[in-house]
Scaffold this active site. Sequence first.
Site, PDB file in Angstrom:
ATOM      1  N   CYS A 142      -1.421 -15.971  -3.507  1.00  0.00           N
ATOM      2  CA  CYS A 142      -0.899 -15.820  -2.160  1.00  0.00           C
ATOM      3  C   CYS A 142       0.022 -17.012  -1.893  1.00  0.00           C
ATOM      4  O   CYS A 142      -0.425 -18.027  -1.376  1.00  0.00           O
ATOM      5  CB  CYS A 142      -2.122 -15.848  -1.240  1.00  0.00           C
ATOM      6  SG  CYS A 142      -1.807 -15.207   0.352  1.00  0.00           S
ATOM      7  N   CYS A 196      -3.020  -9.624   1.403  1.00  0.00           N
ATOM      8  CA  CYS A 196      -2.408 -10.945   1.490  1.00  0.00           C
ATOM      9  C   CYS A 196      -2.965 -11.755   2.652  1.00  0.00           C
ATOM     10  O   CYS A 196      -2.343 -11.882   3.712  1.00  0.00           O
ATOM     11  CB  CYS A 196      -0.895 -10.866   1.587  1.00  0.00           C
ATOM     12  SG  CYS A 196      -0.214 -12.501   1.242  1.00  0.00           S
TER      13      CYS A 196
HETATM   14  P1  FAD Z   1       0.472  -0.049  -1.908  1.00  0.00           P
HETATM   15  O1  FAD Z   1       1.560  -0.764  -2.617  1.00  0.00           O
HETATM   16  O2  FAD Z   1       0.430  -0.125  -0.431  1.00  0.00           O
HETATM   17  O3  FAD Z   1       0.533   1.455  -2.404  1.00  0.00           O
HETATM   18  C1  FAD Z   1      -0.350   2.453  -1.974  1.00  0.00           C
HETATM   19  C2  FAD Z   1       0.354   3.776  -2.176  1.00  0.00           C
HETATM   20  O4  FAD Z   1      -0.567   4.831  -1.941  1.00  0.00           O
HETATM   21  C3  FAD Z   1       1.516   3.966  -1.201  1.00  0.00           C
HETATM   22  O5  FAD Z   1       2.698   4.236  -1.906  1.00  0.00           O
HETATM   23  C4  FAD Z   1       1.074   5.129  -0.342  1.00  0.00           C
HETATM   24  O6  FAD Z   1       2.152   5.962   0.073  1.00  0.00           O
HETATM   25  C5  FAD Z   1       0.116   5.861  -1.264  1.00  0.00           C
HETATM   26  N1  FAD Z   1      -0.864   6.668  -0.527  1.00  0.00           N
HETATM   27  C6  FAD Z   1      -1.491   6.345   0.630  1.00  0.00           C
HETATM   28  N2  FAD Z   1      -2.265   7.362   1.027  1.00  0.00           N
HETATM   29  C7  FAD Z   1      -2.131   8.336   0.094  1.00  0.00           C
HETATM   30  C8  FAD Z   1      -2.678   9.639  -0.034  1.00  0.00           C
HETATM   31  N3  FAD Z   1      -3.479  10.151   0.892  1.00  0.00           N
HETATM   32  N4  FAD Z   1      -2.340  10.362  -1.123  1.00  0.00           N
HETATM   33  C9  FAD Z   1      -1.503   9.861  -2.079  1.00  0.00           C
HETATM   34  N5  FAD Z   1      -0.940   8.640  -1.979  1.00  0.00           N
HETATM   35  C10 FAD Z   1      -1.252   7.899  -0.903  1.00  0.00           C
HETATM   36  N6  FAD Z   1       0.877  -9.820  -2.396  1.00  0.00           N
HETATM   37  C11 FAD Z   1       1.175 -10.857  -3.235  1.00  0.00           C
HETATM   38  O7  FAD Z   1       0.770 -10.848  -4.382  1.00  0.00           O
HETATM   39  N7  FAD Z   1       1.895 -11.925  -2.816  1.00  0.00           N
HETATM   40  C12 FAD Z   1       2.397 -11.994  -1.560  1.00  0.00           C
HETATM   41  O8  FAD Z   1       3.073 -12.956  -1.213  1.00  0.00           O
HETATM   42  C13 FAD Z   1       2.116 -10.924  -0.656  1.00  0.00           C
HETATM   43  N8  FAD Z   1       2.584 -10.960   0.611  1.00  0.00           N
HETATM   44  C14 FAD Z   1       2.411  -9.879   1.420  1.00  0.00           C
HETATM   45  C15 FAD Z   1       2.964  -9.904   2.691  1.00  0.00           C
HETATM   46  C16 FAD Z   1       2.847  -8.801   3.530  1.00  0.00           C
HETATM   47  C17 FAD Z   1       3.438  -8.852   4.902  1.00  0.00           C
HETATM   48  C18 FAD Z   1       2.176  -7.629   3.078  1.00  0.00           C
HETATM   49  C19 FAD Z   1       2.077  -6.407   3.951  1.00  0.00           C
HETATM   50  C20 FAD Z   1       1.598  -7.611   1.820  1.00  0.00           C
HETATM   51  C21 FAD Z   1       1.695  -8.735   0.986  1.00  0.00           C
HETATM   52  N9  FAD Z   1       1.117  -8.760  -0.279  1.00  0.00           N
HETATM   53  C22 FAD Z   1       1.347  -9.821  -1.122  1.00  0.00           C
HETATM   54  C23 FAD Z   1       0.128  -7.719  -0.654  1.00  0.00           C
HETATM   55  C24 FAD Z   1       0.664  -6.657  -1.600  1.00  0.00           C
HETATM   56  O9  FAD Z   1       1.863  -6.146  -1.146  1.00  0.00           O
HETATM   57  C25 FAD Z   1      -0.373  -5.556  -1.736  1.00  0.00           C
HETATM   58  O10 FAD Z   1      -1.606  -6.118  -2.068  1.00  0.00           O
HETATM   59  C26 FAD Z   1       0.044  -4.560  -2.812  1.00  0.00           C
HETATM   60  O11 FAD Z   1       1.217  -3.900  -2.420  1.00  0.00           O
HETATM   61  C27 FAD Z   1      -1.069  -3.573  -3.090  1.00  0.00           C
HETATM   62  O12 FAD Z   1      -0.636  -2.536  -3.913  1.00  0.00           O
HETATM   63  P2  FAD Z   1      -1.324  -1.078  -3.835  1.00  0.00           P
HETATM   64  O13 FAD Z   1      -0.625  -0.253  -4.846  1.00  0.00           O
HETATM   65  O14 FAD Z   1      -2.787  -1.221  -3.862  1.00  0.00           O
HETATM   66  O15 FAD Z   1      -0.959  -0.564  -2.378  1.00  0.00           O
END
Ligand code: FAD
Length: 565
Positions: A491, A311
Amino acid sequence: MSFQVNKINDRLSVATQLNARELQALKEQGFKTIINNRPDDEETGQPRSATLSEDAKQLGLAYFELPVTGANITDAHVEQFDNIVENQNGPVLAFCRSGTRCATLWALSEADNATTDSILKQAQQAGYDLSALKPRIDQRREATAANIAYSVTHDIVIVGGGSAGLATAASLLKRQAGLDIAIIEPSENNYYQPGWTMVGGGIFPAEKTRRKTQNVMPRSAKWIRNKVIGFDPDRNAVLLEDGQQVGYKRLVVAAGLQLDFEKIEGLSETLGKNGVTTNYQYHLAPYTWQLIRRFKGGTAIFTQPPMPIKCAGAPQKVMYMAADYWRDNKILKGTNILFCSSGAVIFGVKAYVPTLMKYVGKYNIGLNFEENLVAVDGTSQTAWFERKDENDKVHRVSRKFDMLHVTPPQSAPDFIKMSPLANQEGWVDVDPTTLRHQRYENIYAVGDCGSMPNAKTMAAARKQAPVVAENLITDRGGKHINAHYDGYGSCPLTVERGKIALTEFGYEGKLLPTFPKWLIDGTKPSRLAWWLKVKIMPFVYWSLMLKGREWLAKPQLKPDPKTGL
Ligand code: FAD
């Protein structure tokens, strides 16, 4: 870089890039064999391997080519390296650009012969810090010990049960109920992270953004509550922290990204106190709101690290939310707000810049571009930034603050960086449209951990998950994969309390609005977009995205160029 030889042990030394003159000197020092671990054409002026090979042979030196990049060192490379070193009659010199790749190959090849600590210590003594390699060395040792006895093999394994991982599992099961899917996820909770800006702004309670993982996990998927520490794609297995291995037929990597707080000196010690906060962690976003509410004027600094981050708008969203609150409470006049960003512009997609600049003016925000936070001292409330002058000389600037909101530097998780799945930058190396791995056809990436150059957002993951699900199922059926991702990310920029500029764009900054302009014009702040963010999007996340209901997220299918099907 001047030529440098670092001795690992009596049998092996590693070195920086060499040329013909240095080969002569190496022969005089008693080396018998040269290994080149560097691909040709990495930089201009680099001697070609074929030429060096000729030169070495003329000097009577054995010469081997084993080119690797930091990101693609596989077990096969390690075994080849070990074989070469073990079978020479005399000292061996391996070289690459800095010697790190050679030292890495050696360290991995030693896993069966020494403890990880002693291997890392030996590398350190030779001048190489390989501490990030620890899990992979452990993995190699354990893999040998277990003689690759997988605990179990699943049809589909998903690494990471966050937003992208669970959405992919749900989309897979929607397409084909009864699939054998295992999700490896260590966390007890699942988070709706886009809500953290709202928590920091006092709009949501933190609890609204968190649910128990067991309650959002698809019922028919097997949850393996564990952490992955390494990948063995040549054997279709992942290694878990407790030493177990899980085999797969197809793998989806969805492990998010890592927050590198420790890269900023002094930050970890002071986060959550002394006016230093971040919205990037569940337990700290409420502290942001506490600081905003109790602020009595002074200097408030908001930082943005180098891209990519998740983000990209979040570092400034919190700033506008704070400024608007202070304006309402008549303390904006006595407040000096600074946005210190390592970027050169306020936002990467030009169409949204005029709106943002209007708010920068309205809140009287000082913009300091190309300034990177490097250290914080909470007790004296001082932050240090590095910036380059016109001659590229780096200077340190110190700034006092009363409140500091830090967006931490971010990178691919270490266990991915050190794996054969990574590209040069450490992300899972996938095709940006099909999301399939560039080298391993049965592996996909989804969400923040992928190498796709989109804005890393939940909105992106919402569109990517159906693409991965569609392609994986098509591929299982032996057909040509045809679902394409266009780089969509969104975003929503909370420019004031009650209004949002709904940025939506794809690859190369192409605007990809969901709604017609008369309803929501994303380049202008709107109340409807605020309502969407506050009332609708949490529901979309928990009740649609994580359930495989692909509202406005159906994958685009493109025909196979060869067959037209
Ligand atoms: P995550 O949701 O972080 O999931 C990754 C998972 O992998 C976690 O559950 C973790 O425990 C697991 N993991 C890590 N390491 C390991 C391992 N070694 N073995 C097994 N599992 C593991 N997005 C929007 O679209 N709009 C917004 O307004 C927005 N605002 C945001 C504001 C903030 C402050 C933040 C922090 C993020 C924001 N985002 C927004 C971004 C969005 O939240 C992320 O891009 C999204 O959560 C990504 O999803 P993901 O599944 O890739 O990662």
